[in-house]
Motif scaffolding. Structure first.
Motif, PDB file in Angstrom:
ATOM      1  N   ASN A 323       0.827  -1.218   0.000  1.00  0.00           N
ATOM      2  CA  ASN A 323       0.000   0.000   0.000  1.00  0.00           C
ATOM      3  C   ASN A 323       0.859   1.266   0.000  1.00  0.00           C
ATOM      4  O   ASN A 323       0.496   2.273   0.623  1.00  0.00           O
ATOM      5  N   ALA A 324       1.989   1.197  -0.700  1.00  0.00           N
ATOM      6  CA  ALA A 324       2.923   2.333  -0.689  1.00  0.00           C
ATOM      7  C   ALA A 324       3.791   2.267  -1.944  1.00  0.00           C
ATOM      8  O   ALA A 324       4.803   1.571  -1.959  1.00  0.00           O
ATOM      9  N   LYS A 325       3.406   2.975  -2.987  1.00  0.00           N
ATOM     10  CA  LYS A 325       4.101   2.908  -4.269  1.00  0.00           C
ATOM     11  C   LYS A 325       5.594   3.172  -4.127  1.00  0.00           C
ATOM     12  O   LYS A 325       6.421   2.464  -4.710  1.00  0.00           O
ATOM     13  N   ASN A 326       5.974   4.196  -3.360  1.00  0.00           N
ATOM     14  CA  ASN A 326       7.377   4.556  -3.203  1.00  0.00           C
ATOM     15  C   ASN A 326       8.005   3.999  -1.927  1.00  0.00           C
ATOM     16  O   ASN A 326       9.054   4.457  -1.502  1.00  0.00           O
ATOM     17  N   PHE A 327       7.334   3.001  -1.321  1.00  0.00           N
ATOM     18  CA  PHE A 327       7.807   2.300  -0.137  1.00  0.00           C
ATOM     19  C   PHE A 327       7.679   3.150   1.133  1.00  0.00           C
ATOM     20  O   PHE A 327       7.768   4.375   1.091  1.00  0.00           O
ATOM     21  N   ARG A 328       7.448   2.460   2.221  1.00  0.00           N
ATOM     22  CA  ARG A 328       7.362   3.093   3.534  1.00  0.00           C
ATOM     23  C   ARG A 328       8.107   2.233   4.548  1.00  0.00           C
ATOM     24  O   ARG A 328       8.453   1.080   4.275  1.00  0.00           O
ATOM     25  N   LEU A 329       8.359   2.813   5.727  1.00  0.00           N
ATOM     26  CA  LEU A 329       9.061   2.106   6.794  1.00  0.00           C
ATOM     27  C   LEU A 329       8.060   1.659   7.844  1.00  0.00           C
ATOM     28  O   LEU A 329       7.250   2.459   8.324  1.00  0.00           O
ATOM     29  N   MET A 330       8.128   0.369   8.192  1.00  0.00           N
ATOM     30  CA  MET A 330       7.250  -0.208   9.200  1.00  0.00           C
ATOM     31  C   MET A 330       8.110  -0.848  10.291  1.00  0.00           C
ATOM     32  O   MET A 330       9.325  -0.997  10.138  1.00  0.00           O
ATOM     33  N   GLN A 331       7.474  -1.246  11.378  1.00  0.00           N
ATOM     34  CA  GLN A 331       8.167  -1.996  12.410  1.00  0.00           C
ATOM     35  C   GLN A 331       7.224  -3.040  12.997  1.00  0.00           C
ATOM     36  O   GLN A 331       6.007  -2.929  12.891  1.00  0.00           O
ATOM     37  N   CYS A 332       7.814  -4.091  13.592  1.00  0.00           N
ATOM     38  CA  CYS A 332       7.005  -5.115  14.236  1.00  0.00           C
ATOM     39  C   CYS A 332       7.817  -5.767  15.343  1.00  0.00           C
ATOM     40  O   CYS A 332       9.053  -5.687  15.355  1.00  0.00           O
ATOM     41  N   LYS A 336       6.129 -11.336  16.387  1.00  0.00           N
ATOM     42  CA  LYS A 336       4.900 -11.168  15.613  1.00  0.00           C
ATOM     43  C   LYS A 336       5.251 -10.470  14.301  1.00  0.00           C
ATOM     44  O   LYS A 336       5.204  -9.248  14.211  1.00  0.00           O
ATOM     45  N   THR A 337       5.594 -11.280  13.297  1.00  0.00           N
ATOM     46  CA  THR A 337       6.226 -10.706  12.108  1.00  0.00           C
ATOM     47  C   THR A 337       5.324 -10.635  10.873  1.00  0.00           C
ATOM     48  O   THR A 337       5.716 -10.040   9.877  1.00  0.00           O
ATOM     49  N   GLU A 338       4.136 -11.253  10.903  1.00  0.00           N
ATOM     50  CA  GLU A 338       3.246 -11.175   9.750  1.00  0.00           C
ATOM     51  C   GLU A 338       2.814  -9.737   9.519  1.00  0.00           C
ATOM     52  O   GLU A 338       2.738  -8.938  10.454  1.00  0.00           O
ATOM     53  N   LYS A 339       2.512  -9.387   8.281  1.00  0.00           N
ATOM     54  CA  LYS A 339       2.322  -7.980   7.942  1.00  0.00           C
ATOM     55  C   LYS A 339       1.145  -7.313   8.643  1.00  0.00           C
ATOM     56  O   LYS A 339       1.114  -6.091   8.758  1.00  0.00           O
ATOM     57  N   GLU A 340       0.195  -8.108   9.148  1.00  0.00           N
ATOM     58  CA  GLU A 340      -0.892  -7.485   9.908  1.00  0.00           C
ATOM     59  C   GLU A 340      -0.414  -6.913  11.247  1.00  0.00           C
ATOM     60  O   GLU A 340      -1.117  -6.128  11.893  1.00  0.00           O
ATOM     61  N   ASN A 341       0.827  -7.265  11.633  1.00  0.00           N
ATOM     62  CA  ASN A 341       1.411  -6.727  12.872  1.00  0.00           C
ATOM     63  C   ASN A 341       2.358  -5.554  12.604  1.00  0.00           C
ATOM     64  O   ASN A 341       2.944  -5.011  13.542  1.00  0.00           O
ATOM     65  N   TRP A 342       2.507  -5.180  11.333  1.00  0.00           N
ATOM     66  CA  TRP A 342       3.422  -4.088  11.009  1.00  0.00           C
ATOM     67  C   TRP A 342       2.791  -2.743  11.365  1.00  0.00           C
ATOM     68  O   TRP A 342       1.618  -2.488  11.056  1.00  0.00           O
ATOM     69  N   LYS A 343       3.594  -1.893  11.955  1.00  0.00           N
ATOM     70  CA  LYS A 343       3.140  -0.556  12.347  1.00  0.00           C
ATOM     71  C   LYS A 343       3.955   0.489  11.584  1.00  0.00           C
ATOM     72  O   LYS A 343       5.185   0.400  11.522  1.00  0.00           O
ATOM     73  N   GLU A 344       3.299   1.463  11.007  1.00  0.00           N
ATOM     74  CA  GLU A 344       3.975   2.451  10.169  1.00  0.00           C
ATOM     75  C   GLU A 344       4.851   3.400  10.988  1.00  0.00           C
ATOM     76  O   GLU A 344       4.435   3.918  12.014  1.00  0.00           O
ATOM     77  N   VAL A 345       6.074   3.616  10.477  1.00  0.00           N
ATOM     78  CA  VAL A 345       7.014   4.574  11.091  1.00  0.00           C
ATOM     79  C   VAL A 345       7.179   5.784  10.180  1.00  0.00           C
ATOM     80  O   VAL A 345       7.089   6.925  10.631  1.00  0.00           O
ATOM     81  N   ILE A 346       7.417   5.552   8.899  1.00  0.00           N
ATOM     82  CA  ILE A 346       7.511   6.629   7.903  1.00  0.00           C
ATOM     83  C   ILE A 346       6.556   6.280   6.766  1.00  0.00           C
ATOM     84  O   ILE A 346       6.660   5.206   6.184  1.00  0.00           O
ATOM     85  N   PRO A 347       5.629   7.159   6.442  1.00  0.00           N
ATOM     86  CA  PRO A 347       4.621   6.848   5.419  1.00  0.00           C
ATOM     87  C   PRO A 347       5.172   6.943   4.005  1.00  0.00           C
ATOM     88  O   PRO A 347       6.279   7.438   3.775  1.00  0.00           O
ATOM     89  N   ASN A 348       4.383   6.456   3.066  1.00  0.00           N
ATOM     90  CA  ASN A 348       4.680   6.626   1.646  1.00  0.00           C
ATOM     91  C   ASN A 348       4.637   8.107   1.284  1.00  0.00           C
ATOM     92  O   ASN A 348       3.809   8.866   1.791  1.00  0.00           O
ATOM     93  N   ARG A 349       5.550   8.525   0.415  1.00  0.00           N
ATOM     94  CA  ARG A 349       5.555   9.907  -0.072  1.00  0.00           C
ATOM     95  C   ARG A 349       5.612   9.892  -1.587  1.00  0.00           C
ATOM     96  O   ARG A 349       6.379   9.130  -2.180  1.00  0.00           O
ATOM     97  N   LYS A 350       4.822  10.716  -2.197  1.00  0.00           N
ATOM     98  CA  LYS A 350       4.715  10.717  -3.655  1.00  0.00           C
ATOM     99  C   LYS A 350       6.011  11.160  -4.316  1.00  0.00           C
ATOM    100  O   LYS A 350       6.351  10.687  -5.412  1.00  0.00           O
TER     101      LYS A 350
END
Length: 716
Positions: A323-332, A336-350
């Motif tokens: 859900n981030a065309k130019n990539f974003r930074l997440m943490q987990c 608990k490593t499946e992507k439903e446990n990922w929390k956004e740190v830096i959002p996607n930027r156009k």
């Protein structure tokens, strides 16, 4: 096809006269030699109701070990003889160019030491030696030197020798490394006892060359390749002292469009298996203390989701395009490593592409790309951040070797078209940088003698295409200067503005050098890549043509003095623009060009083919076939005039097989209507990257630029 580093091509070039824009010079008179004529043996290809006759399909026989193998080799040798005859008058010039370029290289040199696990590691080179010595010192740079591997000695007697994947065991007692003596990137892993100096009997063949050590210092994981397709198919586990033929498979990749590899986390806690294609990623992991454990999935692969993992003490960071065309930074959390446990740190930027990261105990360093240029962003544990920025209008910067997890110092590299390659250490707490080393250009070099600029061409659909240029002071925009335009434009590989000491010879003889950041790369973000692949691939070619036309229109050069250069997938670009705009270029250099797109992509026995479907498409699907056929250089050779051309290949090339450029040249010879020069150089001993020695590659560079200089009438 894939994975030739654009930077290798950019090293090309050659010193002497001060900016000689003397257009009274004329091209040399070429010898009246007869070019080889390849035998015509019609071969029909029928698919989707479309039948195509391929007169030179037989040239695949050396690769397939078919009945015409000897005939293929004889033809390639005949082309080499013809090239040598045509270029005979430049033999001394080539020798002088080689000496000139080699003379700029500091022969006795040493890399900046890198600290890891109690030792400083570095390589050093000696006068007259082609290779290097891999060394270390314990605890202090004043300590006694240990030569871990003398590659100069190991390479003696070999036409080609590549040593790679150096990996020291956690207890610092063993060194694993890979060796390729053929240039097909099929490495044999060897292990050396650093206490006794002996080579262990453990020799593991047909691998990618690298290993990941478990923390028991006796178990290592490696990537095994298919011996025919050269695909990275399996991850195996080897225990020292056992027979490698019985090594158990710990992972078997079923999707032949993915590349796989194995690596260890920087903090030493985990071993990861990565499986990644153009559109999907999946990691598996185990605790490095327990090599007997079964690998578990980090987060299952899902369509169009890419991710990469950075490991710190209490969490994982994830760089992803989910859900981030130019990539974003997440943490987990670690558990608990499946992507439903990922929390956004830096959002996607156009307007910003998040490319990759480097983890430290107290900092995270991110490489971001904005407006085509790299910025390094530092995240601190308290959540604050800052940027390390750079001042030149166009440059290349990136994170260097930083193997020590507990360090507070970032090693990064910096260069530009006028700034020699530089290594900096940056204090992440004090925000202070220290220049550790800058490439020495032997014989003297003053960056103030050269000018660099960045301009933008307009593509046919209105898109602005960045172009970086460099030339010697005194250059005038009067259409008289020769100009070499380079690009790659595939796989999302960004072509940055690097310094090249061999290129000085080109600039000093009046050439302008330019890099076009065309679509298919990723310089301007992920969309830039997606707009230059699959069913949008032609944007790559029309962007390059637009860049050439802009440079002519702005009087940097003229059609009679404009040249194009690209290799591998950039060689596909060369073939396409030769067909689409043949009158724009006076000359084209196509290195190891991927030009027989459909035939190669239909043959899954050819190395890398299945890995490439997400890049080019699968021609077994009619829409993809029709689109490929509309641009594939080999398919589109016509009865018309073509530019002067120099084409290179390697008999043992594992990335783009020799028969693609050989067939292309044969078809061009039989079809084109002009009398321009067409030369094919086959390196009979090497593969995709050319010679392995640090000087030998300059002989190939000398040939390329002697060819261009001949077309310009420059003879010294």
């Amino acid at each position: 096809m894939k994975r030739i580093l654009p930077g290798i091509i950019l090293l090309s070039a050659i010193t002497a006269c001060n900016n000689p824009q003397k257009k009274e010079m004329k091209a040399i008179k070429w010898p009246d030699a007869k070019a080889p004529i390849a035998e015509i043996i019609p071969h029909k290809r029928t698919i989707h109701g479309d039948t195509v006759v391929d007169n030179y399909y037989w040239m695949i026989d050396y690769f397939k070990k078919g009945p015409d193998s000897t005939k293929v080799v004889d033809y390639l040798k005949a082309e080499n003889t013809y090239l040598n005859t045509m270029m005979k008058s430049t033999d001394q010039f080539q020798a002088d160019l080689f000496k000139e370029m080699k003379g700029r290289i500091k022969e006795k040199d040493e890399s900046v030491p890198v600290f890891r696990n109690g030792y400083f590691y570095y390589t050093r080179t000696e006068d007259g030696q082609q290779y290097f010595k891999y060394c270390r010192k314990k605890g202090s740079l004043k300590a006694a030197e240990e030569i871990l591997l003398d590659v100069d000695k190991l390479a003696k007697g070999h036409a080609y020798y590549s040593a790679t994947g150096f990996s020291v065991s956690p207890d610092n007692k063993l060194l694993a490394f890979g060796v390729d003596q053929v240039s097909r990137r099929q490495y044999t892993i060897n292990v050396k006892n650093l206490e006794t100096g002996e080579m262990l009997k453990d020799a593991i063949t047909n691998t990618e060359g690298g290993v990941a050590w478990a923390n028991d210092n006796k178990t290592l994981f490696y990537t095994s390749k298919n011996p025919i397709t050269l695909l990275s198919e399996k991850i195996k586990k080897h225990t020292l002292g056992t027979d490698a033929k019985t090594d158990p498979i710990v992972y078997d990749e079923k999707d032949n469009s993915n590349y796989i590899g194995v690596m260890k986390s920087k903090n030493g806690r985990f071993i990861f298996i990565a499986s990644q294609g153009t559109l999907t990623t999946e990691y598996r992991m185990i605790d490095a203390d327990h090599p007997e454990a079964a690998f578990k999935v980090f987060s299952p692969r899902s369509k169009d989701v890419l991710y990469d993992i950075l490991t710190v003490d209490d969490k994982f960071y994830i760089i992803t395009n989910w859900n981030a065309k130019n990539f974003r930074l997440m943490q987990c959390p670690l558990d608990k490593t499946e992507k439903e446990n990922w929390k956004e740190v830096i959002p996607n930027r156009k307007d910003v592409l998040l490319e990759y990261g480097e983890e430290f105990k107290d900092h995270l360093v991110l490489s971001e790309r904005k407006n085509g240029l790299t910025e390094l962003r530092v995240l601190k544990k308290d959540g604050s951040d800052y940027y390390i920025k750079f001042d030149e209008p166009v440059y290349a910067a990136g994170v260097g070797a930083n193997p020590e997890y507990n360090s507070k110092t970032l090693r990064y590299s910096y260069t530009s078209l006028t700034t020699p390659n530089s290594v900096y250490d940056y204090d992440l707490e004090k925000k202070e940088k220290k220049l550790m080393k800058q490439q020495e250009v032997v014989g003297g070099y003053d960056p103030k003698d050269y000018v660099t600029e960045r301009v933008f061409a307009t593509a046919k659909d209105g898109t602005k295409i960045p172009i970086a240029l460099v030339y010697k002071k005194g250059f005038k925009k009067n259409s008289n200067a020769p100009l070499l335009l380079y690009a790659y434009g595939s796989y999302g590989s960004s072509t940055d503005a690097n310094f090249s000491s061999p290129r000085l010879s080109l600039l000093n003889r009046g050439f302008v050098f330019a890099i076009a950041n065309i679509r298919g790369g990723q310089e301007m973000g992920r969309q830039w890549y997606e707009d230059g692949k699959l069913m949008k691939k032609k944007n790559t070619f029309t962007d390059f043509i637009a860049a050439g036309e802009y440079l002519v229109d702005q009087k940097y050069t003229s059609k009679g003095h404009l040249y194009a250069h690209g290799g591998s997938a950039g060689g596909l670009l060369m073939g396409a623009v030769a067909n689409m705009a043949p009158d724009l270029w006076n000359g084209i250099i196509a290195d190891v060009p991927f030009v027989d797109v459909i035939n190669t992509m239909l043959d899954e026995s050819i190395p890398l083919t299945t890995n490439e479907f997400d890049e080019w498409g699968n021609p077994k699907q009619k829409a993809a076939y029709d689109y490929m056929k509309s641009y594939s250089p080999y398919e589109n050779v016509e009865k018309k005039a073509y530019p002067n051309m120099l084409v290179t290949t390697g008999l043992h090339d594992s990335q783009v097989q020799y028969f693609e450029p050989a067939k292309w040249v044969a078809k061009l010879r039989a079809t084109k209507t002009d009398k321009n020069v067409l030369l094919l150089k086959t390196n009979m001993e090497f593969g995709h990257g050319g010679a392995s020695g640090r000087f030998d590659y300059l002989k190939d560079v000398s040939l390329r630029w002697a060819f261009l200089f001949s077309l310009e009438g420059i003879t010294k």
